[in-house]
Design a protein around this motif. Structure first.
Motif: not given
Ligand SMILES: *Cc1c(COP(=O)(O)O)cnc(C)c1O
Length: 372
Positions: A290, A295, A312
């Motif tokens: 985060r 992601e 990703y």
């Protein structure tokens, strides 16, 4: 030293490595009888399986264990519902079809998601399936299914349940007896924490009866009925032979399972400590993802596995990031799911590495440094 942080093979403990680094012992030597017998006993504890369940230890891969489950529980003309969450669900679907089994696929609405329990229940209601099959953690997406709820649906529908735990067993909570699951299978090189080379599977009494009722036997080398007397003999510490076991691997299996069951964390011990440890490591990793703006492939955090993260590539990055992380001394894996292969990477955080503070720290720092 470079750290291997892929979703298997993983880093292994010095004791596990030392146990396998021997002149190969005979399969009927006292030390192999003891290590084999003890490993079978310990597997029931790691699997949280009943005393009357049957563990199997075979030389082979996770894929072999999948074939073993499919061929012993199902035969041509049967049908099975497959909860499909990615690459390894596709693989078991292919195996089922090769066995002549009709497959009712319940697919996740998109990559990184899981099908709903209602969809699974409906598929069971509308078909005459003999088994419900799911991948506990799909290593291609980092998605974990709700194995407890899926096992419950199978019990309610009175069908057999098979869980591919290859990237989960000993890292993610799984209570084989309490949940009423029929087969839970894995391989030695994932969260179990050994070198590759062993296929590990525990079968419930219902699964053993399903094999006994088959009209068309499985391939001989993976037949429950061929192996059961051998496993029983080893558990009684008696010599026996069907096909030669991977004896140095058996020596290390006992050590590895002992290490897992000796785990302690914040007042918890054994498997409870093990599950909590993987949860803690994963949530720490997700916190870092985060903060780095990475992601997850899993659509929601509660679907994200505790044994690995699938992430990703952020804007401006591609597969070259994996090489840059390696330059920082940590090996992570590229994508596996064919539809998004070039768009994401995978980081293992399971087994021995989950017990080593510096492995996790170095991995998170290497990824952060590679992104900058
Ligand atoms: C790794 C993996 C397999 C295959 O195991 P092999 O030992 O490579 O044959 C199967 N299922 C899942 C979920 C896996 O992660």
């Amino acid at each position: 030293m470079t750290l291997l942080m892929i979703p298997g093979p993983i880093e292994t403990s010095p004791a596990v490595q030392a146990a396998a680094a021997c002149a190969p012992p005979s399969h009927v030597s006292p030390q192999v009888l003891e290590a084999f017998g003890r490993s079978l006993e310990l597997m029931r504890h790691v699997w949280l399986a009943s005393q009357d369940s049957q563990p199997f230890i075979l030389a082979g891969s996770g894929t072999l264990a999948m074939d073993m489950a499919v061929q012993n529980l199902l035969e041509p003309g049967d049908s099975a519902v497959v909860v499909n969450t990615g690459y390894f669900s596709d693989r078991i679907t292919t195996m089922l079809k090769q066995r002549g089994v009709e497959v009712i696929s319940v697919k996740a609405p998109s990559i990184g998601d899981v099908p709903s329990l209602e969809q699974i229940a409906q598929a069971l209601e509308q078909t005459h399936a003999k088994a419900l099959i799911a991948t506990h953690v799909d290593t291609s997406t980092g998605v974990r299914v709700d194995a407890q709820a899926i096992a419950r649906l199978a019990r309610q529908a009175e069908v057999l349940s098979i869980f591919d735990g290859v990237c989960a067993t000993a890292g993610e909570r799984f209570e084989m007896e309490a949940w009423g699951a029929d087969v839970y299978l894995t391989a030695s090189q994932k969260a179990i924490g050994l070198a590759p080379g062993l296929a590990l599977l525990v079968a419930s009494p219902r699964a053993l009866s399903a094999r006994a009722a088959l009209k068309q036997a499985p391939m001989m080398s993976i037949d429950f009925d061929q192996w059961r007397p051998i496993m029983e003999a080893y558990e009684a510490r008696k010599p026996s032979y069907f096909a030669t076991p991977a004896t140095p691997m058996i020596m290390s299996l006992k050590v590895g399972l002992d290490e897992i069951l000796a785990d302690e964390l914040g007042g918890l011990s054994g498997m409870q400590a093990r599950f909590a440890r993987h949860e803690a490591v994963a949530s720490r990793a997700r916190e870092r993802w985060r903060s780095l703006g990475l992601e997850l492939v899993p659509k929601r955090e509660e679907l994200a596995a505790n044994t690995l993260s699938a992430l990703y590539y952020p804007q401006g990055h591609d597969a070259a990031l994996v090489g840059r992380i390696k330059d920082q001394g940590v090996v992570v894996a590229g994508g596996l799911h064919p539809e998004i292969k070039a768009r994401y990477f995978r980081v293992g955080h399971m087994g021995y590495s989950a017990t080593q503070e510096d492995h996790i720290q170095r991995t998170l720092d290497a990824i952060e440094a590679a992104l900058k």
